[in-house]
Design a protein around this motif. Sequence first.
Motif, PDB file in Angstrom:
ATOM      1  N   PRO A 117       0.833  -1.285  -0.030  1.00 55.78           N
ATOM      2  CA  PRO A 117       0.183  -0.165  -0.012  1.00 55.78           C
ATOM      3  C   PRO A 117       0.753   1.271  -0.050  1.00 55.78           C
ATOM      4  CG  PRO A 117      -0.834  -1.426   1.691  1.00 55.78           C
ATOM      5  CD  PRO A 117       0.469  -2.226   1.014  1.00 55.78           C
ATOM      6  N   SER A 118       0.394   2.246  -0.655  1.00 61.84           N
ATOM      7  CA  SER A 118       0.953   3.376  -0.703  1.00 61.84           C
ATOM      8  C   SER A 118       1.181   4.285   0.494  1.00 61.84           C
ATOM      9  CB  SER A 118       0.606   4.432  -1.926  1.00 61.84           C
ATOM     10  OG  SER A 118       0.347   3.780  -3.104  1.00 61.84           O
ATOM     11  N   PRO A 119       2.343   4.923   0.663  1.00 60.16           N
ATOM     12  CA  PRO A 119       2.491   5.832   1.859  1.00 60.16           C
ATOM     13  C   PRO A 119       1.616   6.933   1.737  1.00 60.16           C
ATOM     14  CG  PRO A 119       4.282   5.884   0.524  1.00 60.16           C
ATOM     15  CD  PRO A 119       3.736   4.958  -0.194  1.00 60.16           C
ATOM     16  N   GLU A 120       1.581   7.658   2.946  1.00 64.99           N
ATOM     17  CA  GLU A 120       0.518   8.671   2.815  1.00 64.99           C
ATOM     18  C   GLU A 120       1.239  10.080   3.536  1.00 64.99           C
ATOM     19  OE1 GLU A 120      -3.999   9.882   4.666  1.00 64.99           O
ATOM     20  OE2 GLU A 120      -2.854   7.978   5.286  1.00 64.99           O
ATOM     21  N   PHE A 130      -2.044  10.120  -0.757  1.00 65.77           N
ATOM     22  CA  PHE A 130      -1.335   9.068  -1.082  1.00 65.77           C
ATOM     23  C   PHE A 130      -0.017   9.346  -1.897  1.00 65.77           C
ATOM     24  CE2 PHE A 130      -5.264   6.893   0.366  1.00 65.77           C
ATOM     25  CZ  PHE A 130      -4.664   6.199   1.416  1.00 65.77           C
ATOM     26  N   LEU A 131       0.968   8.985  -1.683  1.00 65.45           N
ATOM     27  CA  LEU A 131       2.191   8.951  -2.764  1.00 65.45           C
ATOM     28  C   LEU A 131       2.243   7.685  -3.667  1.00 65.45           C
ATOM     29  CD1 LEU A 131       4.707  10.146  -0.113  1.00 65.45           C
ATOM     30  CD2 LEU A 131       3.392  11.520  -1.544  1.00 65.45           C
ATOM     31  N   VAL A 132       1.867   7.933  -4.657  1.00 66.65           N
ATOM     32  CA  VAL A 132       1.151   6.914  -5.707  1.00 66.65           C
ATOM     33  C   VAL A 132       2.175   6.862  -6.807  1.00 66.65           C
ATOM     34  CG1 VAL A 132      -1.351   6.941  -4.702  1.00 66.65           C
ATOM     35  CG2 VAL A 132      -0.491   8.332  -6.843  1.00 66.65           C
ATOM     36  N   GLY A 133       1.940   5.832  -7.644  1.00 64.54           N
ATOM     37  CA  GLY A 133       2.509   5.839  -9.039  1.00 64.54           C
ATOM     38  C   GLY A 133       3.634   4.845  -8.980  1.00 64.54           C
ATOM     39  N   THR A 134       4.037   4.027  -8.026  1.00 63.24           N
ATOM     40  CA  THR A 134       5.263   3.477  -8.105  1.00 63.24           C
ATOM     41  C   THR A 134       5.147   1.864  -7.717  1.00 63.24           C
ATOM     42  OG1 THR A 134       5.810   3.629  -5.765  1.00 63.24           O
ATOM     43  CG2 THR A 134       6.470   5.388  -7.121  1.00 63.24           C
ATOM     44  N   TYR A 163       2.723   2.072   6.406  1.00 60.17           N
ATOM     45  CA  TYR A 163       1.534   0.885   7.176  1.00 60.17           C
ATOM     46  C   TYR A 163       1.533  -0.289   6.297  1.00 60.17           C
ATOM     47  CZ  TYR A 163      -1.445   2.860   3.593  1.00 60.17           C
ATOM     48  OH  TYR A 163      -1.895   3.247   2.378  1.00 60.17           O
ATOM     49  N   SER A 164       1.235  -1.239   6.832  1.00 62.92           N
ATOM     50  CA  SER A 164       1.043  -2.712   6.311  1.00 62.92           C
ATOM     51  C   SER A 164      -0.725  -2.822   6.146  1.00 62.92           C
ATOM     52  CB  SER A 164       1.372  -3.759   7.173  1.00 62.92           C
ATOM     53  OG  SER A 164       0.590  -3.979   8.528  1.00 62.92           O
ATOM     54  N   ASP A 165      -1.110  -3.857   5.263  1.00 60.83           N
ATOM     55  CA  ASP A 165      -2.304  -3.585   4.893  1.00 60.83           C
ATOM     56  C   ASP A 165      -3.279  -4.216   6.135  1.00 60.83           C
ATOM     57  OD1 ASP A 165      -1.966  -6.429   5.094  1.00 60.83           O
ATOM     58  OD2 ASP A 165      -2.449  -6.883   3.226  1.00 60.83           O
ATOM     59  N   GLY A 166      -2.801  -4.737   7.064  1.00 59.07           N
ATOM     60  CA  GLY A 166      -3.671  -5.182   8.179  1.00 59.07           C
ATOM     61  C   GLY A 166      -4.300  -3.941   9.027  1.00 59.07           C
ATOM     62  N   LEU A 167      -3.540  -2.490   8.654  1.00 57.68           N
ATOM     63  CA  LEU A 167      -4.144  -1.570   9.217  1.00 57.68           C
ATOM     64  C   LEU A 167      -5.471  -1.119   8.652  1.00 57.68           C
ATOM     65  CD1 LEU A 167      -3.919   1.171  11.207  1.00 57.68           C
ATOM     66  CD2 LEU A 167      -2.892   2.214   9.079  1.00 57.68           C
ATOM     67  N   ILE A 168      -5.749  -1.489   7.310  1.00 55.85           N
ATOM     68  CA  ILE A 168      -6.704  -0.745   6.462  1.00 55.85           C
ATOM     69  C   ILE A 168      -7.599  -2.074   5.955  1.00 55.85           C
ATOM     70  CG2 ILE A 168      -5.358   1.080   6.072  1.00 55.85           C
ATOM     71  CD1 ILE A 168      -4.931  -0.248   3.161  1.00 55.85           C
ATOM     72  N   MET A 179      -8.985   2.405   1.595  1.00 54.27           N
ATOM     73  CA  MET A 179      -8.069   3.621   1.520  1.00 54.27           C
ATOM     74  C   MET A 179      -8.760   4.866   1.883  1.00 54.27           C
ATOM     75  SD  MET A 179      -5.399   2.167   0.584  1.00 54.27           S
ATOM     76  CE  MET A 179      -4.132   3.053  -0.179  1.00 54.27           C
ATOM     77  N   ALA A 180     -10.050   5.033   1.681  1.00 55.78           N
ATOM     78  CA  ALA A 180     -10.834   6.118   1.851  1.00 55.78           C
ATOM     79  C   ALA A 180     -10.800   6.415   3.351  1.00 55.78           C
ATOM     80  CB  ALA A 180     -12.015   6.193   1.075  1.00 55.78           C
ATOM     81  N   ARG A 181     -11.174   5.474   4.013  1.00 53.09           N
ATOM     82  CA  ARG A 181     -11.271   5.348   5.593  1.00 53.09           C
ATOM     83  C   ARG A 181      -9.850   5.855   6.253  1.00 53.09           C
ATOM     84  NH1 ARG A 181     -11.442   0.634   7.658  1.00 53.09           N
ATOM     85  NH2 ARG A 181     -12.563   1.168   9.741  1.00 53.09           N
TER      86      ARG A 181
END
Length: 223
Positions: A117-120, A130-134, A163-168, A179-181
Amino acid sequence: LNLDLETLRGVRTAALHRPATISSEAGGDWYDATTIDERRLLFVIGDVAHHGTAAVGEMGRARAIVLTHALQGASPRRIAARSSNTLHRLSDTFTTACIATYEHTSRRLTWTSAGHPSPELLRRGHPPQFLVGTHGPPLGVTGDVDYEMGQVGLEVGDIIVFYSDGLIERRTHDIDSDMARLLDACRDQAGLVADLPNALVERLHTTTAHDDDIAVLAVEITE
């Protein structure tokens, strides 16, 4: 895995790792924040597939391999490519990771994402983004891959959240909703790095029961 974060020049860090409470088997989440040289810092968050003793062992291997390539001075894209090649040869699983370096003099963050998941970015007076595109494949999936990199100039007071995906992630939600949450949970959180990891878990998890590890690394630019 809980790692003691060292004091790093120019930044303030806070992190947490919470193992899954529904499953009795440990997962393979980890984070790193360390000095590469007199100019650069390294930030990594990773997540090995699956749970159990094997995942914990693979986590140790993946973490060591990523750190080794980083300390050789490679860029995030090269760290990811070399780590993927090594893990493809040695590992029976794969690892998602977000790998970033930060340069003091330019206040520039460079990052790449290997299936993670992208960093924020949190900046006072601006909505979280979100810092996306990579995005590239997880580490270990293939031994021949070229990762893209993103760069962003940072300001004093900015916070980057890894963060890891377990957060979201929730099994009953789609990823866009998850991601919106997270974006909503980060509103008005700029400048609160010490409390941010715990605050995000409390906002995004209404109970203490969760079936995946949670790892969060928050980095604030201080000078």
